[in-house]
Motif scaffolding. Structure first.
Motif, PDB file in Angstrom:
ATOM      1  N   ALA A 139       0.846  -1.192   0.000  1.00  0.00           N
ATOM      2  CA  ALA A 139       0.000   0.000   0.000  1.00  0.00           C
ATOM      3  C   ALA A 139       0.879   1.239   0.000  1.00  0.00           C
ATOM      4  CB  ALA A 139      -0.922   0.004   1.212  1.00  0.00           C
ATOM      5  N   TRP A 140       0.515   2.195  -0.846  1.00  0.00           N
ATOM      6  CA  TRP A 140       1.185   3.487  -0.901  1.00  0.00           C
ATOM      7  C   TRP A 140       0.258   4.494  -0.231  1.00  0.00           C
ATOM      8  CZ3 TRP A 140       1.740  -0.278  -4.408  1.00  0.00           C
ATOM      9  CH2 TRP A 140       3.019  -0.555  -4.899  1.00  0.00           C
ATOM     10  N   ILE A 141       0.718   5.120   0.833  1.00  0.00           N
ATOM     11  CA  ILE A 141      -0.118   6.020   1.613  1.00  0.00           C
ATOM     12  C   ILE A 141       0.224   7.465   1.265  1.00  0.00           C
ATOM     13  CG2 ILE A 141      -0.801   6.702   3.944  1.00  0.00           C
ATOM     14  CD1 ILE A 141       0.042   3.897   4.860  1.00  0.00           C
ATOM     15  N   ALA A 142      -0.791   8.236   0.886  1.00  0.00           N
ATOM     16  CA  ALA A 142      -0.611   9.646   0.538  1.00  0.00           C
ATOM     17  C   ALA A 142      -0.258  10.444   1.793  1.00  0.00           C
ATOM     18  CB  ALA A 142      -1.888  10.184  -0.101  1.00  0.00           C
ATOM     19  N   PRO A 143       0.344  11.629   1.625  1.00  0.00           N
ATOM     20  CA  PRO A 143       0.699  12.447   2.795  1.00  0.00           C
ATOM     21  C   PRO A 143      -0.464  12.687   3.750  1.00  0.00           C
ATOM     22  CG  PRO A 143       1.722  13.351   0.829  1.00  0.00           C
ATOM     23  CD  PRO A 143       0.811  12.240   0.365  1.00  0.00           C
ATOM     24  N   SER A 144      -1.686  12.713   3.220  1.00  0.00           N
ATOM     25  CA  SER A 144      -2.867  12.950   4.051  1.00  0.00           C
ATOM     26  C   SER A 144      -3.235  11.750   4.923  1.00  0.00           C
ATOM     27  CB  SER A 144      -4.069  13.278   3.158  1.00  0.00           C
ATOM     28  OG  SER A 144      -4.398  12.149   2.356  1.00  0.00           O
ATOM     29  N   GLY A 145      -2.723  10.568   4.563  1.00  0.00           N
ATOM     30  CA  GLY A 145      -3.079   9.350   5.280  1.00  0.00           C
ATOM     31  C   GLY A 145      -4.001   8.435   4.502  1.00  0.00           C
ATOM     32  N   ALA A 146      -4.541   8.925   3.376  1.00  0.00           N
ATOM     33  CA  ALA A 146      -5.383   8.075   2.525  1.00  0.00           C
ATOM     34  C   ALA A 146      -4.503   7.145   1.703  1.00  0.00           C
ATOM     35  CB  ALA A 146      -6.238   8.933   1.606  1.00  0.00           C
TER      36      ALA A 146
ATOM     37  N   ARG B 111      -2.679   4.162  -3.592  1.00  0.00           N
ATOM     38  CA  ARG B 111      -2.855   2.975  -4.424  1.00  0.00           C
ATOM     39  C   ARG B 111      -2.394   1.756  -3.638  1.00  0.00           C
ATOM     40  NH1 ARG B 111       1.589   1.195  -7.802  1.00  0.00           N
ATOM     41  NH2 ARG B 111       3.488   2.392  -7.431  1.00  0.00           N
ATOM     42  N   PHE B 112      -2.763   0.580  -4.146  1.00  0.00           N
ATOM     43  CA  PHE B 112      -2.365  -0.652  -3.479  1.00  0.00           C
ATOM     44  C   PHE B 112      -2.148  -1.727  -4.529  1.00  0.00           C
ATOM     45  CE2 PHE B 112      -6.894  -1.116  -4.018  1.00  0.00           C
ATOM     46  CZ  PHE B 112      -7.058  -2.458  -4.335  1.00  0.00           C
ATOM     47  N   GLU B 113      -1.445  -2.756  -4.117  1.00  0.00           N
ATOM     48  CA  GLU B 113      -1.206  -3.902  -5.001  1.00  0.00           C
ATOM     49  C   GLU B 113      -1.302  -5.170  -4.156  1.00  0.00           C
ATOM     50  OE1 GLU B 113       2.458  -5.891  -7.572  1.00  0.00           O
ATOM     51  OE2 GLU B 113       2.499  -3.746  -7.106  1.00  0.00           O
ATOM     52  N   ARG B 114      -2.325  -5.966  -4.409  1.00  0.00           N
ATOM     53  CA  ARG B 114      -2.473  -7.238  -3.713  1.00  0.00           C
ATOM     54  C   ARG B 114      -1.490  -8.230  -4.321  1.00  0.00           C
ATOM     55  NH1 ARG B 114      -5.733 -10.691  -5.558  1.00  0.00           N
ATOM     56  NH2 ARG B 114      -7.129  -9.127  -6.435  1.00  0.00           N
ATOM     57  N   LEU B 115      -0.751  -8.953  -3.479  1.00  0.00           N
ATOM     58  CA  LEU B 115       0.256  -9.905  -3.949  1.00  0.00           C
ATOM     59  C   LEU B 115      -0.336 -11.307  -3.915  1.00  0.00           C
ATOM     60  CD1 LEU B 115       3.308  -8.468  -1.983  1.00  0.00           C
ATOM     61  CD2 LEU B 115       2.548  -7.892  -4.296  1.00  0.00           C
ATOM     62  N   GLY B 116      -0.860 -11.760  -5.042  1.00  0.00           N
ATOM     63  CA  GLY B 116      -1.457 -13.085  -5.102  1.00  0.00           C
ATOM     64  C   GLY B 116      -2.928 -13.042  -4.729  1.00  0.00           C
TER      65      GLY B 116
ATOM     66  N   SER C 278      -8.219   4.235   4.918  1.00  0.00           N
ATOM     67  CA  SER C 278      -7.488   5.477   5.203  1.00  0.00           C
ATOM     68  C   SER C 278      -6.894   5.382   6.601  1.00  0.00           C
ATOM     69  CB  SER C 278      -8.414   6.692   5.115  1.00  0.00           C
ATOM     70  OG  SER C 278      -7.710   7.872   5.497  1.00  0.00           O
ATOM     71  N   VAL C 279      -5.640   5.763   6.718  1.00  0.00           N
ATOM     72  CA  VAL C 279      -4.983   5.751   8.025  1.00  0.00           C
ATOM     73  C   VAL C 279      -5.558   6.850   8.912  1.00  0.00           C
ATOM     74  CG1 VAL C 279      -2.758   5.899   9.223  1.00  0.00           C
ATOM     75  CG2 VAL C 279      -2.892   4.823   6.971  1.00  0.00           C
ATOM     76  N   GLY C 280      -5.942   7.974   8.285  1.00  0.00           N
ATOM     77  CA  GLY C 280      -6.543   9.067   9.038  1.00  0.00           C
ATOM     78  C   GLY C 280      -5.549   9.910   9.795  1.00  0.00           C
TER      79      GLY C 280
ATOM     80  N   PHE D 218       9.028   8.128   6.250  1.00  0.00           N
ATOM     81  CA  PHE D 218       8.305   6.861   6.340  1.00  0.00           C
ATOM     82  C   PHE D 218       8.508   6.065   5.053  1.00  0.00           C
ATOM     83  CE2 PHE D 218       4.309   4.371   6.013  1.00  0.00           C
ATOM     84  CZ  PHE D 218       4.377   3.701   7.222  1.00  0.00           C
ATOM     85  N   ALA D 219       9.002   4.812   5.179  1.00  0.00           N
ATOM     86  CA  ALA D 219       9.321   3.994   4.001  1.00  0.00           C
ATOM     87  C   ALA D 219       8.043   3.495   3.337  1.00  0.00           C
ATOM     88  CB  ALA D 219      10.193   2.808   4.405  1.00  0.00           C
TER      89      ALA D 219
END
Length: 200
Positions: free
Chosen positions: A125-132, A135-140, A159-161, A168-169
């Protein structure tokens, strides 16, 4: 106790070495690709148990392996000593991963078809600066097309919120394991899915 195996893995870019290790042992390698960038493995030549061979391969990379119950493993950075500036940043990163885990649990539990406890899945999961989640990529696959769609739906609206802390990596590697393994949670429990890709 692990049965020794014969290894002949030259020193090379870490991602390639992990592929060689996975091919030799049949163990699945789960890691944030950003962690392997710019890192070189140590050579592993001789007869070793799979766990020791992986420790030797990772020596000097600043990474360690966390083995899961199904014999796959997740790579995480080696913890930094507390009290140093790096340690403070690591503590902030760990705290943010805790928030990611809690919010993901809530998102999966709210999606009836994706309630955890019976499946295994890994996702980036790639988290935007806002916390939303940008994009994501399911592996399998988690097992069925319907379950995959429900998990994708939960990840898409997750959303992380909370803002992403500096340094942050990304992407975040998230692994959810079946309840039977004793590693993950069911809805309403206190244990959480595992997020990897940074110090935890």
């Amino acid at each position: 106790m692990s049965v020794p195996m014969s290894f002949d893995i030259p020193a090379q870019p870490l991602a390639s070495a992990l592929d060689r290790y996975g091919d030799a042992t049949g163990r699945e390698v789960l890691y944030n690709p950003a962690l392997a960038q710019g890192r070189t493995s140590e050579a592993v030549k001789g007869s070793f148990g799979p766990e020791l061979a992986l420790q030797l391969l990772l020596a000097g990379t600043g990474l360690a392996a966390r083995f899961l119950k199904d014999n796959s493993f997740v790579l995480v950075p080696v913890p930094v000593a507390a009290g140093s500036p790096e340690g403070s940043a690591a503590a902030l990163t760990r705290q943010y991963y805790g928030v990611v885990q809690a919010k993901l649990r809530d998102a999966l539990c709210r999606t009836n078809g994706a309630r955890p406890g019976s499946y295994r899945i890994a996702a980036l999961a790639w988290i935007a600066p806002s916390g939303a989640v940008a994009r994501f990529e399911r592996l399998g696959s988690a097992g069925t097309a319907e379950l995959d769609r429900d998990i994708d739906d939960a990840l898409r609206h997750f959303s992380v919120g909370a803002p992403v802390p500096p340094g942050f990596a990304q992407p975040v590697l998230i692994v959810v394991l079946p309840q039977a393994s004793g590693v993950t949670m069911s809805c309403g429990a206190t244990a959480l899915p595992k997020a990897a890709g940074g110090v935890r």
